[in-house]
Design an enzyme around this catalytic site. Structure first.
Site, PDB file in Angstrom:
ATOM      1  N   GLY A 188      53.739 -42.359  47.797  1.00 54.46           N
ATOM      2  CA  GLY A 188      54.776 -41.351  47.696  1.00 54.46           C
ATOM      3  C   GLY A 188      54.261 -39.944  47.895  1.00 54.46           C
ATOM      4  O   GLY A 188      55.022 -38.979  47.804  1.00 54.46           O
ATOM      5  N   GLU A 235      50.064 -32.969  34.524  1.00 49.23           N
ATOM      6  CA  GLU A 235      50.381 -32.025  33.466  1.00 49.23           C
ATOM      7  C   GLU A 235      49.128 -31.643  32.681  1.00 49.23           C
ATOM      8  O   GLU A 235      48.891 -30.468  32.380  1.00 49.23           O
ATOM      9  CB  GLU A 235      51.421 -32.625  32.522  1.00 49.23           C
ATOM     10  N   ARG A 267      46.490 -32.679  45.832  1.00 51.04           N
ATOM     11  CA  ARG A 267      47.887 -32.795  45.422  1.00 51.04           C
ATOM     12  C   ARG A 267      48.395 -31.401  45.090  1.00 51.04           C
ATOM     13  O   ARG A 267      47.769 -30.672  44.316  1.00 51.04           O
ATOM     14  CB  ARG A 267      48.027 -33.711  44.206  1.00 51.04           C
ATOM     15  N   ASP A 273      48.657 -48.949  47.066  1.00 51.10           N
ATOM     16  CA  ASP A 273      49.064 -47.615  46.650  1.00 51.10           C
ATOM     17  C   ASP A 273      47.860 -46.688  46.798  1.00 51.10           C
ATOM     18  O   ASP A 273      46.726 -47.153  46.956  1.00 51.10           O
ATOM     19  CB  ASP A 273      49.535 -47.663  45.196  1.00 51.10           C
ATOM     20  N   LYS A 274      48.099 -45.385  46.766  1.00 51.17           N
ATOM     21  CA  LYS A 274      46.985 -44.437  46.886  1.00 51.17           C
ATOM     22  C   LYS A 274      46.542 -43.907  45.535  1.00 51.17           C
ATOM     23  O   LYS A 274      45.427 -44.146  45.092  1.00 51.17           O
ATOM     24  CB  LYS A 274      47.364 -43.279  47.807  1.00 51.17           C
TER      25      LYS A 274
END
Length: 1254
Positions: free
Chosen positions: A848, A657, A767, A430-431
């Site tokens: 993802g 968040e 992101r 996964d990243k």
């Protein structure tokens, strides 16, 4: 002492009505099995409605109690059940049958009792290990079952203290703050005035951030305490299942009205109550039917590659054994038939008949099986288990794999696949949180089409080691507020604000009893706040944006508070959205587990009357003349002199968040308080605005966004703030064509510029999230709210209806801006990936995230090189995908052999949509063929299911050893699909860790785990297994060769006890020591030469060819060990045991010296043990095996020079081929590991010699 007394008194205080119910439940135990298996719902009623007379009518009597039992055995069932389980192993069944066969007089080869010793010793050792493990489970079960909670008693009309094991479905449980939840409980009452109960799920999934649970609709508006005896509703819910994220059902009232509930109303067993004084609920699932217990499957059993290879070789040994036995039986038949008349030792039966040669040969076949049974290594399985335990212990205690910052060592959850760590060929990673820190840092943002680079913050992050929080300049930026206007405030607006502490919160009425606060498994003061590290919290504002925010705030200062928000800039809306559109729980730094919300604003006038101004709307209740004489700053300036805390802790459900809320705080848009109904934000000028929260639409992986619907306290507008992935939000924006020309041009300009900035952010590895808003009219909102309420109350298709309502609301949005958040690369990731590549391991990234972000991270961590040619496949259908892949084959040379590692000049990037087309369109083989020719493969925008399918596809189609590594719940399926699963205990909880075989805290630990421990574990175990086969075949052949000289009679020339101890003790200790401690190459060498790892990838130590060569070598050595002593004593008059003793001794020396050549561990103690045992045994064994006994044989032969000569010559001749092979491999560099080990050994010897000379 106090703890024991507490548990005893707890169990003694169980009410008599519960004891009666327990007796009835025990009597009705058989009825439980009669329940229909196809029943898909559970009916629950309050146990208070059923006393002792009508207890039989209670539907809850069939459900499990809360007592848990994870043990396998009891005192009575341990022996038979453990024997039954051990007989599931083929080898154990084989040896038990052989031992029982030896009791048949016509075929026995040894004393029957003696033949039972080996299998009994092996099974006893395994039974002791199983008993110890089960006893540990028993103690843990007892501790959990005797924990205490408060259950409502019908007899006492109050909550009484009982043990967890006495909780039943349908009981009412009262929980206090910091108390652990004993069962799955439907929440019916909370002391929080908003009907909220906060949970910490660290005991369940490891996540330290708080989660909210709500009281069932219709129970949250209670002004008085909850009375269980008045509860007459019937609960219908789904059957127990292991889905932690889904739960649905409804509550039917006496008037047949139904109230729906879901997972937000369920308190799960094992979680801890936080920030809530009292919570009351009814038990839905208990004991083994709770979701936590249904998810607790324990460590998974996996078969390693060596174990699978070993099972095949055992069958080959069985074939070899049957061949040797067949030779023995045929030889015995030929021998018996060669006599013209029956020899004297051939005794007829009672009828005077002799056995036929065929039947005699069959009996001899069975005798030979008993005689040569040691060919199958009986102690191999137990030895492997002990070795793996030792290997796990050493791995767990490696200081280099310990994370001092997180105080976490490596966890070895799977004890039986340590050697697979040394054979990995493909890694799927996964990243986010695996290659990166998963510590989200606010880096850049674009507002209203203007980009703000935050260079000051970038410089801070580049030099960030441990930020000095006492830096005055930085503190000034962080605590920026607008200059005060120094206007005297009217006394009417003198208000004080104080945060609500635990002592001020709403307390429940304790009904007739007192209790001390029960502490959970984790102390509240020690609970760590998630996503609150220094690097995440501290954001240095951009000077240009700071100036724009200041100007926007100053421009609104002279405007009426009722109209200024209508003309507010996008900057104010942008930061309000960051502060409001989330589910962050506010707490203080001094009490980080205390939820922060504003107390009633005390507006004291001359008459000492108070008005409720906790809601921002309360400001409008005053006459407009009050505001007409004062500016906006005058109205709210007084609140800045209250008692608001100077610093807050934000507990978020995700690091994204938290990063956005801290960014808003950096620009003085501070989130001050949050309740389910209101959220309060402090603006730059000190103004406190309290928004009414009308609805919150949480984030999910399908919508990829979240929204919050609020009512503005001044304008009374209903505003929808939405944040989400740019690929989703951009499609939901309002169509510019429906606006006027100027507005159309402005909206298009903002969208185009924002998209350009987003693309730049993605290329920079950030992101991205888009921020948007929407203003609703009262009519539109009311229609939507009615639609939403109908969906929430629905029983069937509830999820689909809720999704439809969310999609209906989140349309025609106005774009405010976007953010770029950096997920920092972990330390040591590039070096680790480079080393793993040198070791011949292919690395794929399955994430993802956006394609541009994943590619940028791949370059940063050296997964891709700047010189690489990167091919991207983004297609819409199967035909496009086929032609695209066909075109790529024209660029990539395919002339390389399949066994050769792909060149480092090509990379492949593929998105989730194309991956779905490949997996569903039958293009898997073409995809794998293309992927094998590339250096790296990146699968972007992939779902958890796609990740697991890709891992399974590669593992099954390419027949390779795979490893998956991830840190989040979305990586669980990928981790479980691989041969070895590794979880990272990071920011996203412990679900990946709980599903993994090994758990580490940093990706860089993978380097030593594979290259060092993986190499060692494989080399040790592979050599140990093949050594076991070698020594048993070598020793058994000695007995086989002797049959040619004893007429294939099944006799032996070695004493029975010597044979038994030879395999159990004399030659079993060296491989055990080796399997745990041997190091063929040092750790430093393995880290500096990753190419040595290929030794395990190619299974060079243990494969079919090495097995055959070892077996041939064993045959050769057995011939030498038998015939050299035979020739030495050929014409002498020694007896059988005197002939067998030197054969036994030279075979032991040969086997031990063989180990010294193959394995770098030298064990001399075995020879000493053998000689000591032989001397003592031969001295005391006067009549052990009449008519022949080994009395004084060893003592006599130790005084003969011929014995010493045989012991010197025989091992030298037997080991000469093996020694020459090792020398050839080392000198001619045929095997790199042999060469490095030889050079290393030479250097060690030279160093030792130089030290001795000095």
């Amino acid at each position: 002492m106090e703890k024991t007394f507490f548990k005893e008194t707890c169990c003694q205080c169980v009410a008599s009505d519960t004891e009666t119910q327990n007796e009835v439940l025990e009597k009705r135990g058989k009825l439980k099995k009669r329940r229909k298996k196809n029943e898909n719902k559970r009916v629950i009623k309050s146990n208070l409605s059923f006393g002792n007379p009508n207890w039989k009518e209670n539907p809850n009597r069939y459900y499990d109690s809360n007592k848990i039992k994870t043990t396998k055995y009891s005192i009575l069932t341990f022996v038979p059940k453990n024997i039954y389980e051990q007989l599931h192993r083929f080898a154990n069944i084989y040896f038990v049958v052989i031992a029982l066969l030896n009791f048949v007089p016509v075929v026995n080869a040894f004393q029957p009792e003696v033949s039972l010793i080996p299998i009994c010793v092996i099974m006893a050792m395994t039974a002791i290990k199983d008993a110890w493990e089960d006893f540990r489970r028993y103690k843990l079960d007892k501790e959990i079952n005797h924990m205490c909670c408060y259950i409502y008693s019908r007899k006492d009309h109050a909550y009484v203290e009982k043990c967890w094991k006495d909780v039943r479905v349908g009981d009412f449980v009262q929980l206090q703050c910091n108390e652990t939840i004993p069962a799955d409980i439907l929440l019916l009452y909370s002391s929080d005035q908003n009907g909220i109960c906060h949970l910490e799920t660290a005991n369940l999934d490891g996540e330290t951030n708080l989660k909210q649970r709500r009281v069932v609709m219709g129970f949250s508006s209670q002004n008085t305490s909850f009375e269980p005896e008045f509860f007459q509703n019937t609960i219908i819910c789904e059957m127990p299942n292991n889905d932690l994220n889904k739960f649905k059902g409804y509550m039917e009232q006496p008037n047949h009205e139904r109230i729906g509930f879901n997972i937000e109303n369920l308190l799960l067993r094992g979680c801890t109550i936080r920030n809530t004084e009292v919570a009351i609920g009814i038990v839905i699932y208990a004991g083994h039917e709770t979701k936590a217990m249904l998810n607790n499957n324990g460590p998974r059993y996996k078969r390693s590659k060596i174990e699978r290879r070993m099972n095949v070789d055992i069958f080959l040994c069985v074939g070899l054994l049957f061949t040797m036995c067949l030779v023995g039986s045929i030889g015995h038949g030929i021998w018996s038939g060669s006599f013209p008349e029956h020899p004297p030792y051939d005794v007829p039966d009672e009828n005077g008949n002799f056995l036929s040669p065929v039947l005699s040969g069959f009996y001899m076949f069975l005798t030979m099986i008993i005689l040569l049974q040691v060919l199958i290594p009986i102690s191999l399985y137990v030895s492997i288990e002990l070795v793996k335990l030792g290997q796990v212990f050493l791995i767990h205690n490696d200081i280099d794999l310990y994370d001092e910052e997180a105080d976490l060592p490596i966890q070895c959850r799977a004890l039986n696949i340590t050697e697979d760590l040394g054979q990995i060929q493909y890694i799927f990673s996964d990243k986010t949180g695996t290659l990166t820190e998963n510590k989200m840092v606010f880096r850049r943002c674009t507002v209203d089409g203007h980009e703000f680079s935050h260079q000051e913050n970038a410089k801070r992050l580049e030099t960030h080691k441990e930020l000095d929080l006492e830096d005055e300049d930085f503190a000034k930026l962080q605590q920026f507020t607008l200059p005060q206007m120094n206007i005297e405030r009217p006394a009417t607006y003198q208000r004080t604000m104080r945060p609500l502490r635990r002592s001020q919160s709403a307390r429940a009425h304790f009904q007739g009893h007192t209790r001390s606060r029960s502490l959970g498994r984790r102390d509240s003061n020690q609970s760590q706040v998630a996503f609150s590290s220094t690097i995440e919290k501290d954001v240095t504002p951009d000077s240009r944006l700071l100036r724009r925010v200041r100007e926007a705030a100053l421009r609104t200062e002279n405007l009426s508070p009722f109209i200024h928000m209508k003309t507010a800039t996008s900057f104010t809306d942008f930061f309000l959205a960051l502060a409001i559109c989330n589910t962050v729980v506010v707490s203080t730094t001094t009490e980080p587990r205390q939820r922060e919300h504003l107390a009633t604003l005390d507006c004291c006038d001359n008459d000492d009357s108070c008005c409720d101004s906790s809601r921002g709307a309360g400001l409008q209740d005053k006459s407009s003349t009050d505001f007409g004489s004062a500016s906006l700053d005058e109205v709210f300036q007084s609140v800045t002199h209250g008692t608001l805390p100077t610093d807050f802790c934000y507990e978020a459900e995700s690091p994204d968040e938290a990063a956005l809320v801290y960014a808003a705080q950096a620009y003085s848009f501070t989130l001050v308080s949050r309740t389910p109904e209101q959220v309060t934000v402090r603006l730059p000028q000190g103004t406190l605005l309290t928004f009414d929260i009308l609805y919150t639409l949480g984030f999910d992986s399908v919508r990829k966004r979240m929204s919050v619907v609020v009512r503005h306290p001044l304008t009374k507008e209903i505003i929808v703030y939405t944040k989400g992935a740019d690929s989703v939000i951009m499609d939901l924006l309002e169509d510019p064509g429906k606006a006027d020309t100027n507005a159309e041009r402005r909206m298009k300009r903002i969208k185009d510029k924002t998209q350009k900035h987003l693309d730049y952010y993605a290329r920079d590895g950030l992101r991205t999230l888009c921020i948007a808003k929407k203003v609703l009219s009262e009519d539109d909102f009311q229609k939507w709210a009615n639609f939403r309420q109908e969906a929430e109350a629905a029983i069937d298709n509830r999820d689909e209806l809720l999704m439809e309502t969310a999609q209906h609301l989140e349309t025609k949005l106005t774009l405010l801006g976007a953010t770029g958040i950096e997920d920092r690369l972990q330390d040591g990731v590039p070096d680790t990936i480079a080393a793993l590549r040198e070791a011949g391991i292919q690395i794929w990234v399955l994430t993802g995230d956006k394609q541009e972000t994943a590619v940028n991270i791949a370059y940063s961590c050296k997964l891709l090189d700047q010189r690489d040619t990167v091919f991207t496949i983004n297609t819409e259908n199967k035909l496009q995908c086929y032609y695209k892949s066909r075109k790529l084959f024209g660029f990539i040379p395919t002339s390389l052999p399949a066994s050769e590692i792909p060149g480092p000049e090509f990379g492949l990037v593929i998105d989730g949509r194309t991956l779905d087309i490949i997996l569903q369109g039958g293009l898997e083989e073409r995809f794998l063929e293309l992927a094998r020719l590339c250096r790296s493969v990146l699968c972007c925008r992939s779902t958890p299911l796609q990740k697991s399918i890709v891992v399974k596809l590669v593992r099954r189609q390419l027949k390779v050893m795979t490893l998956s590594i991830g840190d989040g719940a979305n990586d669980v399926s990928m981790i479980q699909a691989a041969d070895v699963g590794i979880g990272i205990s990071g920011q996203e909880g412990m679900q990946a860790v709980m599903a993994s075989d090994f758990a580490i805290s940093r990706f860089k630990h993978l380097k030593k785990l594979l290259l060092v421990h993986g190499h060692w574990c494989y080399a040790r175990l592979a050599k140990m297994v093949i050594y076991f086969f070698y020594k048993n075949v070598c020793y058994v052949n000695l007995l086989f060769w002797y049959q040619f000289f004893c007429g294939f009679s099944g006799n032996t020339m070695i004493d029975y006890w010597q044979m038994i101890f030879f395999n159990l003790f004399f030659t079993s200790l060296p491989p055990l020591v080796f399997g745990v401690l041997d190091r063929d190459v040092s750790a430093e060498t393995l880290l500096s030469l990753p190419e040595l790892y290929k030794n395990g990838q190619n299974s060079e130590i243990y494969k079919l060819s090495t097995f055959i060569i070892t077996m041939l070598d064993a045959f050769y050595q057995s011939l030498v060990c038998f015939f050299v002593p035979y020739l030495a004593y050929k014409d002498s008059d020694i007896d059988v045991f005197s002939f067998g003793n030197p054969i036994n001794t030279v075979s032991l020396l040969t086997i031990i010296l063989h180990q010294a050549l193959e394995m770098k561990t030298w064990v001399r103690v075995c020879v000493v043990i053998y000689l000591t045992f032989s001397l003592i045994y031969n001295a005391v064994c006067v009549a052990c095996n009449p008519p022949t006994d080994p009395y004084w044989i060893m003592e006599k032969q130790l005084s003969e020079p011929a014995f010493y000569l045989v012991c010197l010559i025989t091992p030298a001749i037997a080991l000469l081929p093996r020694f020459e092979q090792s020398t050839f491999l080392s000198l001619h560099f045929v095997n790199l590991t042999y060469s490095v080990a030889s050079v290393q050994c030479f250097h060690i010897k030279c160093f030792s010699t130089s030290n001795a000379e000095s």
